[in-house]
Design a protein around this motif. Structure first.
Motif, PDB file in Angstrom:
ATOM      1  N   GLY A   1     -13.189  -1.615   4.292  1.00 41.70           N
ATOM      2  CA  GLY A   1     -11.951  -1.671   3.507  1.00 41.70           C
ATOM      3  C   GLY A   1     -11.935  -2.718   2.409  1.00 41.70           C
ATOM      4  O   GLY A   1     -10.923  -2.914   1.756  1.00 41.70           O
ATOM      5  N   HIS A   2     -13.072  -3.398   2.191  1.00 45.06           N
ATOM      6  CA  HIS A   2     -13.014  -4.504   1.233  1.00 45.06           C
ATOM      7  C   HIS A   2     -13.198  -4.106  -0.224  1.00 45.06           C
ATOM      8  O   HIS A   2     -13.127  -4.949  -1.116  1.00 45.06           O
TER       9      HIS A   2
ATOM     10  N   LYS B   1      -4.154  -1.504  -3.319  1.00 44.69           N
ATOM     11  CA  LYS B   1      -3.092  -2.468  -3.641  1.00 44.69           C
ATOM     12  C   LYS B   1      -2.806  -2.493  -5.136  1.00 44.69           C
ATOM     13  O   LYS B   1      -1.683  -2.694  -5.563  1.00 44.69           O
ATOM     14  N   LEU B   2      -3.866  -2.308  -5.920  1.00 48.20           N
ATOM     15  CA  LEU B   2      -3.699  -2.349  -7.373  1.00 48.20           C
ATOM     16  C   LEU B   2      -3.261  -0.996  -7.939  1.00 48.20           C
ATOM     17  O   LEU B   2      -3.090  -0.840  -9.140  1.00 48.20           O
TER      18      LEU B   2
ATOM     19  N   ILE C   1      -9.202  -1.136   0.033  1.00 45.03           N
ATOM     20  CA  ILE C   1      -7.846  -1.685   0.200  1.00 45.03           C
ATOM     21  C   ILE C   1      -7.397  -2.436  -1.069  1.00 45.03           C
ATOM     22  O   ILE C   1      -6.285  -2.196  -1.552  1.00 45.03           O
ATOM     23  N   PRO C   2      -8.252  -3.298  -1.654  1.00 50.99           N
ATOM     24  CA  PRO C   2      -7.833  -3.903  -2.932  1.00 50.99           C
ATOM     25  C   PRO C   2      -7.541  -2.853  -4.013  1.00 50.99           C
ATOM     26  O   PRO C   2      -6.578  -2.998  -4.762  1.00 50.99           O
TER      27      PRO C   2
ATOM     28  N   LEU D   1       0.841  -1.191   0.000  1.00 53.19           N
ATOM     29  CA  LEU D   1       0.000   0.000   0.000  1.00 53.19           C
ATOM     30  C   LEU D   1       0.877   1.243   0.000  1.00 53.19           C
ATOM     31  O   LEU D   1       1.964   1.235   0.570  1.00 53.19           O
TER      32      LEU D   1
ATOM     33  N   LEU E   1     -12.650   5.182   5.113  1.00 55.31           N
ATOM     34  CA  LEU E   1     -12.465   3.732   5.191  1.00 55.31           C
ATOM     35  C   LEU E   1     -13.562   3.156   6.075  1.00 55.31           C
ATOM     36  O   LEU E   1     -13.800   3.631   7.183  1.00 55.31           O
TER      37      LEU E   1
END
Lengths: 286, 155
Positions: free
Chosen positions: A40-41, A48-49, A44-45, A11, A37
């Motif tokens: 976070g589902h 990350k991407l 957060i992904p 992150l 937030l």
């Protein structure tokens, strides 16, 4: 900026803040590049991407007033930070809008349902969101909060049908937080159909239908760049709807995406089949 | 760095974490508890499943700071006084693993699943582990193990 070290997705650097009150949270989100937030589902992904790299994350997931499920004067209100798991475990939700319970029990997988929240999913605005389909069908109202010039909390109510604007885009402003979703109509005739390759996958196509004393609502999942509401007001009785009628109706609102799971024509076909199944199930519900 | 305190496997712990650190990394790298595996890193595979307040969650998609003051349990916390947890015993008995990579996540999700009060059917158990992927595709023995564990727990 997100980067890949070895095979681990990392992150970007950000400042994490967990405000103790809604008022404090609303102040914090006015800062430059702040993101809200919840579970976070979705966020957060995305981080990350590398699709999102906020400077600060304002965690509203522990604010109690956003976790409430309550009924006042015949209106059911669900706080934005209620998880899918809490949603389908709620007897009140089941007795008021069982479509929402059913849909919540089928989103993602059990671990995702334990963390993912209804509000988080809605503000993410994914066209393939099952919950979005349900709140469209149920004619829900989305309540957004922000601070006015004096620092007081003000509410803005938006009908679910006007909430989604485009791909991953909703009407929510940068200084607003989704507070709750409210349902004014009890609704016991419903159907939810979706097609997935594997249980935990996003719907290739999904259809949610709810019938209350105020009419029929239809929410379409993954059939355009945003979750779509299908208006069938001109039909007084759903038994008037035959396959041709359904096909014409769908053509007026959908613009199906194409990906490895199917092309636009295949999705169009699924939409028709699923909508007919939904209408049949509703007709058979006494 | 921020000071974080939470309950890990029954004991209170305090540790400094970066704001962008994930729960899975803190557990593996800072507490050296290496049972949980990070597989897909995108909340699909379930190999990183731990219990948060008794419920299975994917620790690759939870920020460490989100568990402040909460209870986290990993596979290392399951056995008590040298005695394996019934789910662990059942995985051993039914050989519920092949390469073993998904096993810690499968066991933790199995424990979460069997924590509920309802008796689960085989198909409910299969749906209950829909968020855990076994790339060896050894699902049958995993389901057998969870059915056996359910019998043992309900005895």
């Amino acid at each position: 900026m997100s980067w890949i070290k070895g095979i681990k997705l990392l992150l970007n650097d950000f400042v994490y803040k967990a405000p103790r009150s809604l008022n404090e949270a609303l102040k914090l989100i006015r800062e430059e590049d702040a993101k809200v937030l919840a579970g976070g589902h979705s966020l957060i992904p995305l981080m990350k991407l590398g699709f999102a790299s906020p400077e600060s994350l304002i965690d509203i997931g522990k604010l109690e007033e956003l976790q409430a499920i309550e009924e006042t004067n015949g209106v059911l209100t669900v706080g934005s930070c209620v998880s899918y798991r809490a949603l389908f475990e709620s007897e009140m939700v089941k007795s008021y809008v069982p479509l929402l319970s059913k849909v919540a029990s089928q989103v993602g997988d059990p671990q995702v349902r334990a963390r993912g929240t209804v509000g988080g999913s809605l503000v993410h605005g994914d066209p393939a969101s099952d919950i979005a389909g349900a709140i469209l069908a149920l004619d829900a109202t989305v309540e957004l909060v922000s601070l006015n010039g004096k620092g007081d909390i003000v509410k803005r109510k938006v009908p679910a049908r006007e909430f989604f604007v485009g791909f991953l885009e909703t009407v929510i402003e940068d200084d607003e937080i989704l507070h709750s979703i409210s349902f004014k109509n009890k609704c016991h005739k419903f159907s939810f159909q979706k097609i997935t390759r594997r249980e935990q996958d996003w719907a290739i196509v999904g259809v949610a239908v709810a019938q209350s004393m105020h009419g029929i609502g239809i929410g379409l999942v993954n059939l355009a760049s945003k979750p779509v509401y299908l208006d069938i007001k001109k039909y007084e009785d759903i038994s008037e709807l035959d396959p041709e009628g359904v096909s014409l109706l769908l053509d007026s609102v959908i613009d199906p995406p194409a990906d490895i799971y199917g092309d636009a024509e295949y999705r169009r076909h699924l939409a028709e089949v699923l909508l007919l199944r939904c209408l049949k199930e509703i007709k058979e519900t006494t | 760095m921020t000071e974080l305190s939470f309950i890990l496997n029954g004991g209170e712990v305090k540790i400094s974490v970066d704001d962008n650190e994930l729960l899975c990394d803190v557990i593996r790298d800072k507490f050296n508890l290496k049972a949980l595996n990070v597989g897909c890193d995108t909340s699909s595979c379930g190999a990183c499943t731990v219990l948060l307040n008794g419920v299975g969650v994917k620790s690759c998609t939870v920020l460490a700071q989100q568990v402040e003051s909460q209870e986290v349990e990993t596979l290392e916390g399951l056995s008590k006084d040298g005695e394996l947890h019934p789910v662990q015993k059942a995985f051993k008995e039914k050989h519920g693993l092949q390469c073993g990579f998904c096993t810690p996540g499968m066991i933790m999700q199995g424990v979460s699943l069997l924590n509920g009060s309802n008796e689960l059917s085989e198909s409910e158990i299969r749906i209950g582990i829909e968020g855990n992927i076994c790339r060896c595709t050894g699902y049958q023995t995993i389901v057998d193990a969870l059915l056996l564990a359910q019998c043992e727990i309900n005895k």
